[in-house]
Scaffold this active site. Structure first.
Site, PDB file in Angstrom:
ATOM      1  N   LYS A   2       0.862  -1.194   0.000  1.00 42.81           N
ATOM      2  CA  LYS A   2       0.000   0.000   0.000  1.00 42.81           C
ATOM      3  C   LYS A   2       0.894   1.238   0.000  1.00 42.81           C
ATOM      4  CE  LYS A   2      -3.982   2.145   2.136  1.00 42.81           C
ATOM      5  NZ  LYS A   2      -3.440   3.486   2.032  1.00 42.81           N
ATOM      6  N   CYS A  52     -23.084  21.582  29.007  1.00 37.97           N
ATOM      7  CA  CYS A  52     -23.587  22.903  29.392  1.00 37.97           C
ATOM      8  C   CYS A  52     -25.105  22.916  29.198  1.00 37.97           C
ATOM      9  CB  CYS A  52     -22.928  23.983  28.524  1.00 37.97           C
ATOM     10  SG  CYS A  52     -23.652  25.621  28.724  1.00 37.97           S
ATOM     11  N   CYS A 107     -25.723  29.957  25.200  1.00 33.72           N
ATOM     12  CA  CYS A 107     -24.263  29.810  25.305  1.00 33.72           C
ATOM     13  C   CYS A 107     -23.685  30.097  23.920  1.00 33.72           C
ATOM     14  CB  CYS A 107     -23.905  28.404  25.755  1.00 33.72           C
ATOM     15  SG  CYS A 107     -22.151  28.003  25.629  1.00 33.72           S
TER      16      CYS A 107
END
Length: 691
Positions: A137, A447, A453
Site C-alpha cells: 500500500k 452545558c 451559550c
C-alpha cells in the site's frame, strides 16, 4: 519654571518614542501572523496537508483581526482577513472529471484479530477456499488514467470517488506513465488505476533544491499531491521526481480478466509499471508473514508504504462479494501501526459542541509524526482524563490513528517528576457562558444553557448552514463567529432573517458579499424532511437516525404529535434518542422555533413526489457540463421527483442526461446498451412541466 517645562518635554519625547517602538513592534507581529496564516492556507489547499488544527488556526486568525483593528493603518488588501472565505476556496483550479466506475476507498484494519473477523471470516461464510493477491500500500495519490485506442486522453484524482480533478497536463510530464500503450491487444477503452508517489531520495532532493518558488514539503504524500496540483511550473524537472505504479483497472469495453494477478501481468505488457513486490497466497499464515516482513523492512524500501493490500485474486468471486457504498468487500488494507511520539502535556482546553457536550483538548509540546507537526489532540470526554490518570506535566504518548487523527494513548509517569504533576481541574462552570455544568449518567459533562451559550450557538449554526443540512451559500464559520460575538444573531431564525443593516456592522464584509448573502436567503430554502429534522440539532439524532425517522413519520405534523411508546417502536432508535426527541417536541419554545423556521423553509416530503412524472423511480446517470442549471441543483430536482441517481452506466440505467463536454466512454456504453439519452433543454422543459 524652566525645569518643569523641560520635564514635560522629556516625558512627551519618551511617549513619542514609545509609540514609535509600539508601532514597529506590532507591525512586525502583524506581518509574521500574515505569513503564518498564508502558509497554513497554502498547505491546506494546495498540498492537501494541514499541520494545524482548526482551533489553532482560528486563534491565529482572531489575533490578527484584533491587531488590525487596533492599528487600522497597518491593514492591507493582501491580508488573509481581507479574503472573505479564502480558506474554503482552492488556490488552484482544475476541471472536474467523472469516473466511469467509482474509485472507491479501502476498508482499513490495524490488528491481526480485526483482519480475521472483519475480512476473512465474512468471506469464508460466502466463498469456500480462495487465494489472495497481496500488494504493497503506497503512501501516495490514487489516480485514474483513461486510454482510448491505446492513447492517454485523461487523468483524474480520486476526488470523492465519483468526481475527481483532471490533471492530464501534469500527468503527461511524468516519465514512467506511457502516453501510448504497448502491443496491439489492448481494449478500445481502458481505465487504469494506480498510485503517484515520490521516492525518499527524490523527496530529499526536492526539499534541498526547493525548485525555485516551491516551499519545503512536510512528507512524501503532500509532496506528490503538491506537484500534481501545480498549475504553472517554471522548472518542469520537478515532475521527473514523481513515479507511478499501476495496481488495477476500472472500466474496460473488451477484456475480461480472470484474476488480479492476470490484470497486473497485462498492465505490464501494456507498458504500465507495476510493483515487483506482489504475491499470491492460499494460506492465511503466509499472508500474515508477508505483512510482518514488510512491516519490519519497510524502511529499506526506496518509497514509503503504510501497509499492505489484500485482494481476493479471482474476479468472479470479487463480483459475488460486491461492494459497500465506499469500499469493495473483496479487498482490505492491513495497515502498519501508527507511529508514536513522546511529549509533555502543557494544559487542557475545554471546548463546547453544538449539543453542549464539553470536550477536553490536550495541548502538548509539538511533535512531528510522519511529517506533520501536532500539538493538540482530543480526549473525547472527561472519562478519558480519569482513565489515563492524566495530569499537567505528564509525559504522554501521541499516536496518529490511521496516520491521520492525533490521539493520547498512554501516560509515562516519571518518578522524578511526581511532585511537579498538577491535577487537571474539571470545570464546574461553562468556559463560554459560565452556566452550571451537569453530568449525564455516563459521566459526560455538558452545558445546560443551550443556544444562549455563545459557543454552543456558533457550533449549532455552523451545523445548520452545512451542506448536509440546510445548505446555505456564502455564509461561513468566520461570519457566524462575528455575528454571534457581536450579539447580532441569537438563533437560526435570526440567521435566515439577516438584512443589510445587520451585515453592514461586520468588519471587512463588502457590498458584493452582502448582496450575495441576501440573495441566497431571499428565496425560501427547500430541504427534504430528513434534513429538516437534522437541522433541529436534537441530541443523538444524526443524519442516519433522521432519515429513518423521516421514513417512519412521513410528515412533520405526525412527528410533532408522536409519543414515547411510538418512538421506541421505531427500528434502530434507542431509548436515549427516543427520550431526547420526546423532550424536545414537548417544549413550547422549540415548537415556536419550528413554526418560525417554516416561514423560511419549505419541507419536501416523499408524498409530494408525483408518481406519474417522467423521472419517478428511473435510474439516471449524468455526464458533461450544463449551461442553465448547476449539477448540484439538477441532482436535487431529480431526487425530489423520485429519480435514482447513479454515477456509472449499467444495463439497468434508464436515462443518460447529456451536457456539453460529455465523457466519451459513457456515451459509448450508453449507445451500446441502447440507453435513452436526453439533453439539457429537454430536462428544463420537463422540470417546468412538473414545477
Amino acid at each position: 519654571m524652566e525645569k518643569k517645562n523641560l520635564k514635560f518635554y522629556i516625558i512627551k519625547f519618551i511617549n513619542i518614542l514609545y509609540k514609535i517602538y509600539k508601532l514597529f513592534y506590532y507591525k512586525k507581529k502583524i506581518i509574521n501572523l500574515r505569513k503564518k496564516i498564508l502558509n497554513y492556507n497554502y498547505k491546506y489547499h494546495v498540498l492537501n496537508s494541514s499541520n494545524i488544527l482548526d482551533y489553532q488556526y482560528d486563534k491565529l486568525f482572531s489575533k490578527l483581526e484584533k491587531l488590525e483593528n487596533l492599528y487600522p493603518y497597518l491593514k492591507n488588501k493582501y491580508s488573509p482577513t481581507k479574503l472573505v472565505g479564502a480558506r474554503y476556496k482552492s488556490l488552484i483550479f482544475f476541471k472536474k472529471i467523472y469516473h466511469n466506475i467509482p474509485m472507491l476507498s479501502l476498508n482499513n484494519v490495524f490488528h491481526k484479530n480485526d483482519l480475521f473477523k472483519k475480512f476473512f471470516l465474512p468471506i469464508n461464510k460466502i466463498i469456500n477456499k480462495s487465494n489472495f493477491c497481496c500488494e504493497l500500500k503506497f503512501d501516495g495519490i490514487a489516480i485514474n488514467l483513461l486510454y482510448n485506442n491505446g492513447i492517454l486522453i485523461s487523468a483524474a484524482t480520486r476526488g470523492d470517488g465519483f468526481i475527481g480533478e483532471n490533471i492530464i497536463k501534469n500527468i503527461l510530464k511524468i516519465k514512467n506513465i506511457p502516453h501510448v500503450l504497448k502491443g496491439e491487444n489492448f481494449p478500445k477503452i481502458l481505465e487504469i488505476r494506480g498510485e503517484i508517489f515520490i521516492t525518499k531520495k527524490n523527496f530529499k532532493k526536492l526539499n534541498e533544491q526547493k525548485f525555485g518558488k516551491y516551499k519545503v514539503f512536510s512528507n512524501t504524500r503532500s509532496a506528490a499531491y503538491g506537484i500534481l496540483k501545480i498549475n504553472k511550473c517554471i522548472n518542469k524537472k520537478i515532475f521527473n521526481l514523481l513515479n507511478f505504479y499501476g495496481y488495477g483497472i476500472g472500466f474496460t469495453d473488451k477484456i475480461i480478466f480472470l484474476n488480479q494477478q492476470e490484470v497486473l501481468t497485462k498492465l505490464e505488457c501494456f507498458g504500465i509499471p507495476i510493483s515487483k513486490y506482489t504475491k499470491v497466497y492460499y494460506s492465511y499464515d503466509k499472508i500474515i508473514n508477508f505483512y510482518k516482513y514488510f512491516k519490519k523492512n519497510r524502511n529499506l524500501l526506496p518509497y514509503n508504504i503504510d501497509g499492505i493490500v489484500i485482494k481476493i485474486n479471482n474476479i468472479k468471486k470479487q463480483n459475488i462479494l460486491g461492494y459497500t457504498n465506499h469500499a469493495p468487500k473483496w479487498a482490505i488494507a492491513y495497515k502498519f501501526p501508527s507511529q508514536e511520539k513522546l511529549t509533555l502535556l502543557k494544559k487542557i482546553i475545554f471546548q463546547i459542541g453544538r449539543t453542549g457536550v464539553i470536550t477536553p483538548i490536550a495541548n502538548f509540546n509539538t511533535v512531528n509524526i510522519n511529517g506533520v507537526n501536532i500539538n493538540f489532540a482530543t480526549l473525547y470526554n472527561i472519562n478519558e482524563i480519569k482513565r489515563l490518570n492524566l495530569k499537567i506535566g505528564d509525559y504522554i504518548v501521541i499516536q496518529r490513528c490511521g496516520d491521520v487523527i492525533p490521539k493520547v494513548t498512554n501516560v509515562i509517569i516519571n518518578k522524578k517528576l511526581l511532585k511537579k504533576r498538577i491535577s487537571i481541574s474539571i470545570p464546574k462552570l461553562c468556559p463560554s457562558c459560565n452556566s452550571i455544568l451537569k453530568k449525564t449518567l455516563n459521566n459526560i459533562l455538558y452545558c445546560t444553557a443551550g443556544l444562549s451559550c455563545k459557543d454552543q450557538l456558533k457550533a449549532y449554526l455552523k451545523h445548520f448552514i452545512s451542506r448536509d443540512v440546510i445548505n446555505i451559500n456564502f455564509i461561513g464559520e468566520k461570519l457566524i463567529n462575528k455575528l454571534v460575538d457581536k450579539n447580532l444573531i441569537k438563533n437560526a431564525i435570526d440567521l435566515l432573517n439577516l438584512n443589510s443593516n445587520v451585515l453592514s456592522q461586520i468588519d471587512n464584509l463588502g457590498n458584493k458579499s452582502i448582496n450575495k448573502i441576501l440573495q441566497s436567503l431571499q428565496d425560501k430554502q427547500k430541504v427534504t424532511f430528513n434534513k429538516f429534522l437534522f437541522s433541529l440539532g436534537i441530541p443523538e439524532m444524526g443524519i442516519v437516525t433522521c432519515y429513518h425517522i423521516s421514513l417512519f413519520f412521513k410528515t412533520l405534523e405526525k412527528f410533532l404529535n408522536t409519543n414515547l411508546t411510538e418512538l421506541r417502536s421505531i427500528k434502530n432508535i434507542g431509548k436515549k434518542t427516543s427520550l431526547n426527541i420526546f423532550n424536545f417536541i414537548n417544549k413550547q419554545n422549540n415548537i415556536n422555533i419550528i413554526k418560525n423556521l417554516l416561514k423560511k423553509i419549505k419541507i419536501i416530503y416523499p408524498k409530494n413526489i408525483l408518481k406519474k412524472n417522467y423521472f419517478y423511480q428511473k435510474k439516471i446517470t449524468i455526464t458533461g457540463k450544463f449551461i442553465f442549471i448547476t449539477r448540484f441543483n439538477l441532482v436535487k430536482k431529480l431526487i425530489i421527483l423520485g429519480a435514482i441517481i447513479n454515477n456509472y452506466i449499467s444495463k439497468k440505467t434508464d436515462i443518460l442526461i447529456l451536457g456539453t463536454n460529455t465523457t466519451s466512454s459513457k456515451l459509448l456504453k450508453a449507445t451500446k446498451l441502447n440507453i435513452k439519452m436526453i439533453n439539457e433543454n429537454k430536462i428544463i422543459s420537463l422540470f417546468q412541466k412538473y414545477k
